[in-house]
Design a protein around this motif. Structure first.
Motif, PDB file in Angstrom:
ATOM      1  N   ALA A  69      44.722  53.010  77.429  1.00 30.89           N
ATOM      2  CA  ALA A  69      44.677  51.487  76.570  1.00 30.89           C
ATOM      3  C   ALA A  69      43.695  50.802  77.585  1.00 30.89           C
ATOM      4  O   ALA A  69      43.001  49.747  77.073  1.00 30.89           O
ATOM      5  CB  ALA A  69      45.661  50.969  76.120  1.00 30.89           C
ATOM      6  N   ALA A  70      44.133  50.482  78.721  1.00 33.37           N
ATOM      7  CA  ALA A  70      43.780  49.642  79.689  1.00 33.37           C
ATOM      8  C   ALA A  70      42.233  50.049  79.979  1.00 33.37           C
ATOM      9  O   ALA A  70      41.344  49.223  80.223  1.00 33.37           O
ATOM     10  CB  ALA A  70      44.646  49.705  80.793  1.00 33.37           C
ATOM     11  N   ASP A  71      42.043  51.462  80.319  1.00 39.81           N
ATOM     12  CA  ASP A  71      40.877  51.688  80.771  1.00 39.81           C
ATOM     13  C   ASP A  71      39.735  51.623  79.366  1.00 39.81           C
ATOM     14  O   ASP A  71      38.787  50.799  79.784  1.00 39.81           O
ATOM     15  CB  ASP A  71      40.862  53.372  80.883  1.00 39.81           C
ATOM     16  CG  ASP A  71      41.421  53.651  82.190  1.00 39.81           C
ATOM     17  OD1 ASP A  71      42.005  52.510  82.702  1.00 39.81           O
ATOM     18  OD2 ASP A  71      41.391  54.699  82.656  1.00 39.81           O
ATOM     19  N   SER A  72      40.301  51.588  78.133  1.00 39.44           N
ATOM     20  CA  SER A  72      39.483  51.636  77.174  1.00 39.44           C
ATOM     21  C   SER A  72      39.175  49.914  76.815  1.00 39.44           C
ATOM     22  O   SER A  72      37.825  49.794  76.638  1.00 39.44           O
ATOM     23  CB  SER A  72      40.233  51.968  75.714  1.00 39.44           C
ATOM     24  OG  SER A  72      39.433  51.682  74.784  1.00 39.44           O
ATOM     25  N   LYS A  73      39.910  49.239  77.039  1.00 41.20           N
ATOM     26  CA  LYS A  73      39.552  47.831  76.948  1.00 41.20           C
ATOM     27  C   LYS A  73      38.843  47.470  78.168  1.00 41.20           C
ATOM     28  O   LYS A  73      37.910  46.492  77.947  1.00 41.20           O
ATOM     29  CB  LYS A  73      40.871  46.863  77.114  1.00 41.20           C
ATOM     30  CG  LYS A  73      40.585  45.628  76.900  1.00 41.20           C
ATOM     31  CD  LYS A  73      41.701  44.686  76.854  1.00 41.20           C
ATOM     32  CE  LYS A  73      41.634  43.219  76.365  1.00 41.20           C
ATOM     33  NZ  LYS A  73      40.394  42.460  77.218  1.00 41.20           N
ATOM     34  N   ALA A  74      38.986  47.644  79.308  1.00 37.82           N
ATOM     35  CA  ALA A  74      38.259  47.515  80.433  1.00 37.82           C
ATOM     36  C   ALA A  74      36.804  47.824  80.320  1.00 37.82           C
ATOM     37  O   ALA A  74      35.750  46.981  80.503  1.00 37.82           O
ATOM     38  CB  ALA A  74      38.631  48.058  81.831  1.00 37.82           C
ATOM     39  N   PHE A  75      36.539  48.958  79.861  1.00 33.24           N
ATOM     40  CA  PHE A  75      35.249  49.565  79.733  1.00 33.24           C
ATOM     41  C   PHE A  75      34.226  48.811  78.609  1.00 33.24           C
ATOM     42  O   PHE A  75      33.358  48.459  78.831  1.00 33.24           O
ATOM     43  CB  PHE A  75      35.083  51.154  79.216  1.00 33.24           C
ATOM     44  CG  PHE A  75      35.433  51.950  80.479  1.00 33.24           C
ATOM     45  CD1 PHE A  75      35.161  51.581  81.678  1.00 33.24           C
ATOM     46  CD2 PHE A  75      36.334  53.109  80.027  1.00 33.24           C
ATOM     47  CE1 PHE A  75      35.370  52.578  82.773  1.00 33.24           C
ATOM     48  CE2 PHE A  75      36.583  53.978  81.498  1.00 33.24           C
ATOM     49  CZ  PHE A  75      36.291  53.756  82.437  1.00 33.24           C
ATOM     50  N   GLN A  76      35.119  48.435  77.529  1.00 30.52           N
ATOM     51  CA  GLN A  76      34.671  47.671  76.573  1.00 30.52           C
ATOM     52  C   GLN A  76      34.156  46.256  77.074  1.00 30.52           C
ATOM     53  O   GLN A  76      32.975  45.501  76.684  1.00 30.52           O
ATOM     54  CB  GLN A  76      35.377  47.415  75.301  1.00 30.52           C
ATOM     55  CG  GLN A  76      34.563  46.904  73.894  1.00 30.52           C
ATOM     56  CD  GLN A  76      33.524  47.622  73.514  1.00 30.52           C
ATOM     57  OE1 GLN A  76      33.609  48.763  73.261  1.00 30.52           O
ATOM     58  NE2 GLN A  76      32.271  47.112  73.673  1.00 30.52           N
TER      59      GLN A  76
END
Length: 237
Positions: A69-76
């Protein structure tokens, strides 16, 4: 695996704003252009810095789902920031330097391409299965490899803008100064529930090396942050 993703990010994480060095005389037009761009770019540069810090400071004891979830948000977040930076370059107009229009168009093109690439990484992370720890760790390795390539795009995105008198003028603008990530620091060695202090300490030194203040959870994602393959949930290297 921890080290690979952290290293991939630490090199050019701050992209636009590693501008350093100022020269003495800048023409008014060049300075005005730099101010126009940097004033618009400042919040996006901060957003990028925060997202990168979250990725770099992912705790070793974070659960796969939290890391995902954290990586997904950061990339977005980074993708959104890059698109906004492209609009800032467009809005500022062609810089008053030699081949200014080409410099502008190249920067816009590269920033939009980098945004697309980060969204591709987000999809890659979203597709991982957090219920299978080994497969998740293997998948994160692929994300780390992709991130290394995208980082090169990041470094090139505004390289022409950062050259010569234009880059020197930008370096003088507060909006284009290297930002400090606003994610709150985390006590690196304290073990979290379900983890051991040894594994925490090991990853802490690997993944937090790029910034003394390890910052994990300051984003809606309650994880310690982001994609670090350090995310390799507790898998030994």
């Amino acid at each position: 695996m921890n080290k690979k993703l952290a290293a991939a990010l630490s090199g050019g994480a701050v992209l636009v704003l590693a501008l350093s060095g100022c020269s003495d005389d800048e023409g008014d037009k060049v300075g005005d252009w730099a101010k126009t761009f940097c004033d618009q770019a400042k919040p996006q540069i901060q957003k990028r810095a925060d997202a990168h810090q979250i990725i770099i400071s992912t705790a070793a004891d974070s659960k796969p789902a939290e890391i995902q979830a954290a990586d997904s948000k950061a990339f977005q977040d980074i993708a959104n920031a890059d698109r906004a930076l492209a609009k800032a370059v467009e809005g500022a107009g062609a810089p008053p330097v030699e081949n200014g229009e080409k410099v502008q168009q190249d920067a816009i093109k590269e920033l939009n391409a980098t945004a697309l690439a980060y969204e591709g990484l987000k999809k890659q992370v979203d597709a991982l299965d957090p219920t299978n720890q080994q497969k998740f760790a293997d998948g994160l390795q692929g994300v780390a490899d992709g991130l290394t390539k995208i980082e090169k795009m990041d470094q090139n995105a505004l390289s022409k803008l950062e050259e010569g008198e234009l880059g020197q003028a930008m370096a003088k603008q507060p909006g284009c100064q290297k930002p400090t990530a606003s994610v709150p620091p985390k006590a690196s060695a304290s073990p979290q529930p379900g983890s051991t202090s040894d594994s925490d300490a090991d990853t802490g030194s690997d993944s937090g090396s790029s910034d003394p203040s390890k910052k994990p959870s300051a984003k809606p994602t309650k994880s310690s942050g982001a994609p670090k393959t350090s995310a390799t949930p507790k898998t030994e290297e």
